[in-house]
Write an enzyme that holds these catalytic residues in place. Sequence first.
Site, PDB file in Angstrom:
ATOM      1  N   ARG A  59       1.482  -1.121   0.071  1.00  0.00           N
ATOM      2  CA  ARG A  59      -0.231  -0.306  -0.125  1.00  0.00           C
ATOM      3  C   ARG A  59       1.135   1.173   0.239  1.00  0.00           C
ATOM      4  O   ARG A  59       1.390   0.931   0.818  1.00  0.00           O
ATOM      5  CB  ARG A  59      -1.330   0.252   1.506  1.00  0.00           C
ATOM      6  CG  ARG A  59      -1.572   1.395   1.687  1.00  0.00           C
ATOM      7  CD  ARG A  59      -2.299   1.574   2.781  1.00  0.00           C
ATOM      8  NE  ARG A  59      -1.508   1.534   4.400  1.00  0.00           N
ATOM      9  CZ  ARG A  59      -2.518   1.699   5.121  1.00  0.00           C
ATOM     10  NH1 ARG A  59      -3.714   1.769   4.799  1.00  0.00           N
ATOM     11  NH2 ARG A  59      -2.098   2.074   6.037  1.00  0.00           N
ATOM     12  N   THR A  87      -0.468   7.758  -0.578  1.00  0.00           N
ATOM     13  CA  THR A  87      -2.475   7.636  -1.633  1.00  0.00           C
ATOM     14  C   THR A  87      -3.245   6.485  -0.702  1.00  0.00           C
ATOM     15  O   THR A  87      -4.029   6.445  -1.545  1.00  0.00           O
ATOM     16  CB  THR A  87      -1.603   7.172  -3.249  1.00  0.00           C
ATOM     17  OG1 THR A  87      -1.131   6.163  -3.442  1.00  0.00           O
ATOM     18  CG2 THR A  87      -0.869   8.538  -3.571  1.00  0.00           C
ATOM     19  N   ASP A 137       5.963  -4.825   9.667  1.00  0.00           N
ATOM     20  CA  ASP A 137       7.279  -4.113  10.488  1.00  0.00           C
ATOM     21  C   ASP A 137       7.292  -4.733  12.452  1.00  0.00           C
ATOM     22  O   ASP A 137       8.940  -5.103  12.949  1.00  0.00           O
ATOM     23  CB  ASP A 137       7.310  -2.742  11.401  1.00  0.00           C
ATOM     24  CG  ASP A 137       7.296  -1.223   9.869  1.00  0.00           C
ATOM     25  OD1 ASP A 137       7.612  -2.364   9.149  1.00  0.00           O
ATOM     26  OD2 ASP A 137       7.340  -0.167  10.215  1.00  0.00           O
ATOM     27  N   ASP A 177       1.613  -0.979  12.849  1.00  0.00           N
ATOM     28  CA  ASP A 177       2.523  -1.376  11.158  1.00  0.00           C
ATOM     29  C   ASP A 177       2.610  -3.039  11.285  1.00  0.00           C
ATOM     30  O   ASP A 177       3.481  -3.454  12.117  1.00  0.00           O
ATOM     31  CB  ASP A 177       3.384  -0.991  11.000  1.00  0.00           C
ATOM     32  CG  ASP A 177       3.398  -1.501   8.977  1.00  0.00           C
ATOM     33  OD1 ASP A 177       3.402  -2.642   9.563  1.00  0.00           O
ATOM     34  OD2 ASP A 177       3.995  -0.268   8.204  1.00  0.00           O
TER      35      ASP A 177
HETATM   36  O1  LIG Z   1      -6.576  -2.602   3.744  1.00  0.00           O
HETATM   37  P1  LIG Z   1      -5.375  -1.538   3.104  1.00  0.00           P
HETATM   38  O2  LIG Z   1      -5.373  -0.083   3.213  1.00  0.00           O
HETATM   39  O3  LIG Z   1      -5.263  -1.557   1.807  1.00  0.00           O
HETATM   40  O4  LIG Z   1      -4.283  -1.724   4.005  1.00  0.00           O
HETATM   41  C1  LIG Z   1      -3.739  -3.156   5.124  1.00  0.00           C
HETATM   42  C2  LIG Z   1      -2.609  -3.499   4.501  1.00  0.00           C
HETATM   43  O5  LIG Z   1      -1.399  -2.594   4.775  1.00  0.00           O
HETATM   44  C3  LIG Z   1      -0.435  -3.401   4.909  1.00  0.00           C
HETATM   45  O6  LIG Z   1       0.396  -3.926   4.230  1.00  0.00           O
HETATM   46  P2  LIG Z   1       1.280  -2.878   3.931  1.00  0.00           P
HETATM   47  O7  LIG Z   1       1.441  -2.374   2.478  1.00  0.00           O
HETATM   48  O8  LIG Z   1       2.148  -2.048   4.755  1.00  0.00           O
HETATM   49  O9  LIG Z   1       2.703  -3.841   3.789  1.00  0.00           O
HETATM   50  P3  LIG Z   1       3.764  -5.174   3.968  1.00  0.00           P
HETATM   51  O10 LIG Z   1       2.693  -6.549   4.568  1.00  0.00           O
HETATM   52  O11 LIG Z   1       4.499  -5.843   3.013  1.00  0.00           O
HETATM   53  O12 LIG Z   1       3.595  -4.192   5.490  1.00  0.00           O
HETATM   54  C4  LIG Z   1      -1.612  -4.833   5.110  1.00  0.00           C
HETATM   55  O13 LIG Z   1      -0.722  -6.132   5.712  1.00  0.00           O
HETATM   56  C5  LIG Z   1      -2.385  -5.084   4.374  1.00  0.00           C
HETATM   57  O14 LIG Z   1      -1.839  -5.777   3.438  1.00  0.00           O
HETATM   58  O1  LIG Z   2      -3.533   0.209  11.064  1.00  0.00           O
HETATM   59  C1  LIG Z   2      -2.660  -0.956   9.771  1.00  0.00           C
HETATM   60  C2  LIG Z   2      -2.662  -0.071   8.863  1.00  0.00           C
HETATM   61  C3  LIG Z   2      -2.506  -0.980   7.264  1.00  0.00           C
HETATM   62  N1  LIG Z   2      -1.848  -1.623   7.709  1.00  0.00           N
HETATM   63  C4  LIG Z   2      -0.992  -2.154   8.888  1.00  0.00           C
HETATM   64  O2  LIG Z   2       0.020  -2.551   9.117  1.00  0.00           O
HETATM   65  N2  LIG Z   2      -1.428  -1.556  10.037  1.00  0.00           N
HETATM   66 MG   LIG Z   3       3.382  -2.470   6.729  1.00  0.00          MG
END
Ligand SMILES: O=P(O)(O)OC[C@H]1O[C@H](OP(=O)(O)OP(=O)(O)O)[C@H](O)[C@@H]1O
Ligand SMILES: O=c1cc[nH]c(=O)[nH]1
Ligand SMILES: [Mg+2]
Length: 232
Positions: free
Chosen positions: A124, A128, A225, A222
């Site tokens: 994500r 944006t 993370d 997050d």
């Molecule tokens: O419902 P949304 O607004 O789309 O957000 C949720 C997404 O954001 C996070 O991933 P991230 O993009 O941080 O990737 P990651 O898993 O690599 O940390 C989470 O693990 C979801 O995949």
């Molecule tokens: O709260 C949130 C939203 C998106 N992605 C995350 O990891 N945490």
């Molecule tokens: Mg993430």
Amino acid sequence: MAAVRRYGRAAVAESPVTVRDMRLHVVDHPLVAHKLTTLRDRRTDSATFRRLADELVTLLAYEATRDVRTEQIDVETPVAATTGVKLSRPRPLVVPILRAGLGMLDGMVRLLPTAEVGFLGMIRNEETLQASTYATRMPEDLSGRQVYVLDPMLATGGTLVAAIQELIRRGARDVTAVVLLAAPEGVEVMERELAGTPVTVVTAAVDDHLNEHGYIVPGLGDAGDRLYGAAE
Ligand SMILES: O=P(O)(O)OC[C@H]1O[C@H](OP(=O)(O)OP(=O)(O)O)[C@H](O)[C@@H]1O
Ligand SMILES: O=c1cc[nH]c(=O)[nH]1
Ligand SMILES: [Mg+2]
């Protein structure tokens, strides 16, 4: 916010609730609530977070697989012949959304030992809040398959909607999303964008709202993370 009341505590009491074509199941169990609370705690380190996420998924998986297909088989116990069931073919497909969904994979396949595993890498954009796909490794034809998609966070819903649309494009018609936490805004987006497709969402909780950065409040931060980030 009306949506919060709709999906908040009331949903726990009546879970699962069906809104249009989407079934939302908030798993109401003290062990789920206990593990989720420790995941939320900012002091929980990565190693503990990974272990608890794994345990929590196994509890959610128990609910998520309630309709998994089985077939009857004969079995001989040490005492007598009887009948039982085994998981049917075609094998269920489990799809973790990288990166954070990987932390849910072991807990899910522990309960679904016959599952095949596909992968979706999605990220994500933090400005944006748009989701994009950077890796896909799944069977092209998913018709007739039961698919379980794993992602800890359903925030704006952009990631999960795009993931499920890709599963549907490949022919899947039986999709269950297992998420640790959901925001009411994301649930609404899923209902709207996936209208006409029967989808089940199983989660440990629906939180209060999203903040201005698209993070779930109170949430757990997050997830990627906390699972895989630099050591504290
Ligand atoms: O419902 P949304 O607004 O789309 O957000 C949720 C997404 O954001 C996070 O991933 P991230 O993009 O941080 O990737 P990651 O898993 O690599 O940390 C989470 O693990 C979801 O995949
Ligand atoms: O709260 C949130 C939203 C998106 N992605 C995350 O990891 N945490
Ligand atoms: Mg993430």
